[in-house]
Design a protein around this motif. Structure first.
Motif, PDB file in Angstrom:
ATOM      1  N   ILE A 185      15.531 -16.303 -68.818  1.00 59.34           N
ATOM      2  CA  ILE A 185      16.145 -17.322 -69.678  1.00 59.34           C
ATOM      3  C   ILE A 185      15.705 -17.120 -71.126  1.00 59.34           C
ATOM      4  O   ILE A 185      16.498 -17.259 -72.054  1.00 59.34           O
TER       5      ILE A 185
ATOM      6  N   ALA B 190      15.942 -24.097 -70.045  1.00 55.46           N
ATOM      7  CA  ALA B 190      17.225 -23.647 -70.587  1.00 55.46           C
ATOM      8  C   ALA B 190      17.775 -24.675 -71.574  1.00 55.46           C
ATOM      9  O   ALA B 190      18.409 -24.329 -72.570  1.00 55.46           O
TER      10      ALA B 190
ATOM     11  N   CYS C  49      13.656 -24.576 -64.485  1.00 48.28           N
ATOM     12  CA  CYS C  49      14.508 -23.598 -65.171  1.00 48.28           C
ATOM     13  C   CYS C  49      15.577 -24.306 -66.001  1.00 48.28           C
ATOM     14  O   CYS C  49      15.858 -23.903 -67.130  1.00 48.28           O
TER      15      CYS C  49
ATOM     16  N   GLY D  74      20.412 -21.080 -66.037  1.00 51.15           N
ATOM     17  CA  GLY D  74      19.081 -21.567 -65.661  1.00 51.15           C
ATOM     18  C   GLY D  74      19.075 -22.084 -64.241  1.00 51.15           C
ATOM     19  O   GLY D  74      18.194 -21.754 -63.441  1.00 51.15           O
TER      20      GLY D  74
END
Lengths: 283, 177
Positions: free
Chosen positions: B41, B82, B78, B57
């Motif tokens: 990412i 992101a 994630c 993500g």
């Protein structure tokens, strides 16, 4: 109305963020309870195939250790052979009685099936082991799992057609009934999610006399495991003064890192007691 | 290699390395869990849209979760990093021309100090959320904080090694075209 649309358009990215975060958290909290884990059929078949390929390579590095453990297991089994024992001659004082049941017949209670470990983790707070044997090869949920050295590994929680997922003892929801071999006090073996070499045996009465190195075995209270399988050995006692029971720290009998083969135990006589239990609950 | 192909290859490599190398090595200590996959990412191009970032993500976290069997555990951190990434880049990069001239965040495009800040903050956020979600199941506040700190340190070391191994020195974009 127009303002609402403008508002949504301005914050659209934020809404997408909230959506994905919500989705993740919903997945996490809804489906990660081990009993309804949606370890979906598709995911486990694909990741299982990849893991098998990986394990084909990794297996070679463990061959020596695996061999040693299997030889030891074999030795233990040879020592249990009936031919090794001499039966005392009891014909002299035989008493003829009238047994209505043929006591020479034995009924199988536990059936063992070998399975190859394809994926294994020890570093998470909830560890799972994936083995290459699934529903098509006779795996059912709630089957007990042991290592070649006879130590308890965990319980089957989910199986697809060719792969199964085992909740190892190193799992925050793992819960196995254990007994101190010397004194006979029973308790529950759990894991606190911290150190992979330390399990906890809870609810041991304070009258128990425990010393370092004592064996902790399965109690036979659950239908998953036969009685007397090794769970671990005592390290020390956590003496909580506010509680009326001991919590004992034990070292697991199995080295979870080196698992290459496991045995899945099926209890062939589990149906009857399970039904009894269900009936009692319904009353 | 086009940007799309490069990032697809990266995605697959990061997931495979995380699953089959970093998750497999014998744990150094129960407080240290090395993570590297989220670097995907951090390395996405500047011009990736914010919504695309969020989708990517989620996909990245979800792929890892499919291997570990813990759905949602890696997706959540994630998605958060992101989401935070564009703000952080804007904060660290007041100059517009960098985004125009360079392809993706790196020590070359951002400068060493801002890039280090960028990686450190996002790594720490990722680890904190990940271990917090894990701690909700097992408990222990101090344990969770110490674990986040130590694991962040080890992950940063891994990021540094990755940066040294794979030279991402890019010329100015104008020269490439």
């Amino acid at each position: 109305m127009r303002n609402i649309i403008v508002f949504i358009r301005v914050y659209f990215t934020f809404f997408i963020f909230i959506f994905f975060l919500g989705l993740s958290l919903a997945l996490l909290f809804k489906y990660n309870k081990y009993h309804n884990a949606v370890y979906s059929e598709a995911a486990s078949e694909i990741t299982g195939m990849l893991s098998t390929q990986y394990n084909n390579v990794a297996y070679y590095f463990e061959l020596k250790r695996v061999n040693d453990s299997l030889v030891k297991a074999n030795e233990a089994l040879y020592n249990k052979l009936r031919a090794d024992y001499e039966i005392a001659d009891t014909a002299e004082n035989a008493i003829i009685d009238a047994l209505s049941v043929d006591s020479l017949n034995v009924f199988r209670k536990f059936l063992y099936r070998e399975a190859k470990v394809v994926r294994n983790s020890v570093s998470q707070p909830n560890n799972y082991i994936i083995v290459h044997r699934g529903r098509n090869q006779g795996v059912k949920d709630e089957m007990g799992v042991i290592a070649p050295n006879g130590g308890v590994v965990g319980t089957v929680v989910q199986s697809s057609s060719n792969f199964s997922m085992i909740m190892s003892l190193l799992h925050s929801q793992s819960n196995v009934s254990g007994r101190l071999k010397k004194g006979g006090e029973t308790g529950t073996v759990i894991w606190d999610g911290k150190h992979r070499n330390v399990l906890l045996l809870k609810d041991i009465t304070k009258s128990a006399r425990i010393s370092q190195g004592d064996s902790v075995i399965t109690s036979g209270f659950s239908y998953k495991f036969p009685e007397g399988l090794m769970l671990g050995t005592v390290i020390d006692i956590i003496n909580d003064k506010s509680s009326s029971t001991y919590t004992v720290r034990i070292k697991p009998a199995v080295d979870f890192e080196d698992l290459q083969f496991v045995y899945l135990i099926e209890n062939l006589q589990a149906a009857e007691p399970n039904e009894l239990q269900k009936n009692i609950k319904n009353k | 290699m086009s940007t799309l192909v490069r990032n697809i290859v990266r995605f697959i490599l990061f997931i495979l390395v995380q699953v089959f190398v970093l998750n497999q090595i014998p744990p150094l200590h129960h407080l240290v869990v090395p993570y590297l996959y989220f670097l995907f990412i951090l390395w996405l191009p500047f011009k990736t849209g914010r919504r695309t970032l969020l989708v990517l993500g989620f996909l990245l976290g979800f792929s890892l979760d499919a291997f570990t069997g813990t759905f949602g555990l890696h997706s959540a951190p994630c998605v958060v990093i992101a989401y935070l990434r564009p703000f952080l880049i804007k904060l660290l990069l007041p100059r517009e021309e960098v985004e125009v001239n360079f392809r993706e965040p790196s020590a070359w495009s951002l400068g060493v100090a801002p890039y280090l800040t960028y990686v450190t903050i996002l790594t720490f956020v990722h680890h904190t959320i990940l271990f917090f979600l894990q701690a909700l199941q097992t408990g222990g506040l101090v344990y969770f904080l110490v674990k986040s700190l130590f694991s962040t340190a080890v992950s940063l070391l891994l990021v540094l090694l990755t940066e040294l191994l794979f030279n991402r020195k890019q010329g100015l974009k104008v020269n490439l075209v």
